[in-house]
Design a protein around this motif. Structure first.
Motif, mmCIF file in Angstrom:
data_model
loop_
_atom_site.group_PDB
_atom_site.id
_atom_site.type_symbol
_atom_site.label_atom_id
_atom_site.label_comp_id
_atom_site.label_asym_id
_atom_site.label_seq_id
_atom_site.Cartn_x
_atom_site.Cartn_y
_atom_site.Cartn_z
ATOM 1 N N SER A 30 0.155 4.617 -6.159
ATOM 2 C CA SER A 30 1.098 4.752 -7.315
ATOM 3 C C SER A 30 0.311 4.646 -8.549
ATOM 4 N N VAL A 330 10.782 2.255 -0.152
ATOM 5 C CA VAL A 330 9.489 1.711 -0.912
ATOM 6 C C VAL A 330 9.240 0.163 -0.713
ATOM 7 N N THR A 342 8.181 5.323 -7.802
ATOM 8 C CA THR A 342 9.482 6.544 -7.671
ATOM 9 C C THR A 342 9.410 7.222 -8.805
ATOM 10 N N LEU A 349 10.000 10.188 -4.171
ATOM 11 C CA LEU A 349 8.648 9.228 -3.889
ATOM 12 C C LEU A 349 7.559 9.629 -4.476
#
Length: 375
Positions: A30, A330, A342, A349
């Motif tokens: 992320s 998630v 997200t 995603l």
């Protein structure tokens, strides 16, 4: 703190226990930051006590910074660009817009940014007293030049384009924004925090930097795809006179003026950036970007095999997957010690393929993702 101190060994053990709670980069998909290169860490420590808040006392470190600015300028199409290394993208964006505001003093100034712009621009507008106008995006999640044009008025002091958007890694049509900036006599700032060390090394060329007439300033974060230490962001101006709009007198220091937003300013992360730029060279960064784009391709192929769509064909090393019930997926991934994010609009995603990710680890993640989706 306590009245009496404790032994160094005890303190280090306490710190070690806290550090264990942090997520290792190998499980992170992320973040736009990555594990610093070992050479960057060594250089950082070598310059740990340096303070470019007073560069007169650290002329060697200041020369290192000048070299970094020169290297970034050459990479971004303006070898003679002026600038400095900031504490990160937020400071860089604030300072660029501060210049734009100061160049064109007008009542009720406004700036026009894409809807996809980083939240640092909300901070910048608040700090600088600027009205924030947000232009809409096209079907590929790039800013729509027509929307920007509709928002320009006599109080507009700056336009902003993004080269490597936070959510999709998309590149705005900087050349078209530059035409609007020139025709309206408005400052154009390019936020290339993420893309600045990706786009120049892609096989496909995208106009986004000082090679585009009309770009006034650009910023790029070496602590992202550069594999430098945090914090490090290069803020560059096409014209030295623009940089001087940031000058503040510092009468009690040996140095007589500053251009930075912060006073005290570490030279350590600047030294780290210099070290890895010299070590990698263009060839090294091409290799890094190719690795990240290969990982991106791996995700695309996996998604196609599972019948999962990507919102757009990835332009840089960010993939956004159209997954049903993504808000359920998630936390299920987090239970397996995977950390993803997200996109809010549209909901998807978001996976960032950074240099710390390996093909082997990615395949393990994708197997877990497939298992979670099937459940």
């Amino acid at each position: 703190m306590d009245e009496k101190g404790v032994a160094e060994r005890t303190v280090l053990q306490l710190m070690k226990e806290h550090r264990k709670r942090d997520v290792p980069f190998g499980r992170v998909l992320s973040s736009m930051c990555t594990r610093p290169h070992p050479l960057a860490i060594k250089a950082h420590m070598q310059y740990i006590e340096t303070n470019l808040g007073d560069p007169y006392l650290f002329p060697g470190t200041k020369e290192v910074e000048n070299n970094v600015v020169g290297m970034l300028g050459k990479l971004l199409g303006a070898p003679c660009a002026s600038g400095y290394i900031t504490t990160g993208g937020t400071e860089s964006n604030i300072q660029a817009l501060r210049v734009a505001r100061n160049l064109r003093r007008t009542p009720n100034p406004n700036i026009i940014i894409p809807e996809s712009a980083h939240f640092s621009f909300d901070k910048a507008a608040d700090v600088l007293g600027l009205e924030l106008k947000k232009a809409s995006l096209d079907e590929h999640y790039r800013v729509c030049p027509a929307s920007v044009e509709d928002l320009i008025d006599e109080s507009t002091v700056a336009l902003v384009g993004i080269a490597g958007t936070t959510e999709f890694g998309q590149i705005d049509p900087i050349d078209e924004l530059a035409e609007l900036a020139l025709s309206s006599n408005v400052y154009l700032h390019v936020d290339a925090a993420f893309g600045g060390l990706v786009i120049p090394f892609l096989d496909k060329k995208h106009p986004f930097d000082f090679g585009v007439e009309g770009v006034s300033s650009i910023m790029v974060d070496p602590h992202k795809m550069g594999a430098g230490t945090i914090p490090s962001s290069g803020l560059l101006f096409r014209h030295e006179s623009h940089m001087e709009k940031l000058a503040t007198s510092t009468p009690y220091l040996v140095s007589k003026k500053q251009h930075s937003l912060t006073g005290t300013r570490t030279g350590a992360s600047i030294a780290a950036t210099y070290a890895i730029f010299k070590h990698f060279g263009y060839e090294g960064y091409r290799r890094i970007v190719k690795h990240c784009m290969n990982l991106t391709s791996t995700v695309e192929k996996w998604a196609e095999k599972f019948g999962i769509e990507t919102f757009i064909k990835p332009v840089t090393n960010i993939v956004v997957l159209r997954i049903p019930s993504v808000d359920t997926v998630v936390p299920m991934l987090e239970e397996r010690n995977w950390y993803v994010s997200t996109t809010p609009k549209p909901k998807g995603l978001r996976l960032v393929m950074m240099p710390h990710m390996t093909e082997e680890t990615l395949n393990i993640f994708l197997a877990d993702l497939g298992d979670v989706i099937e459940k």
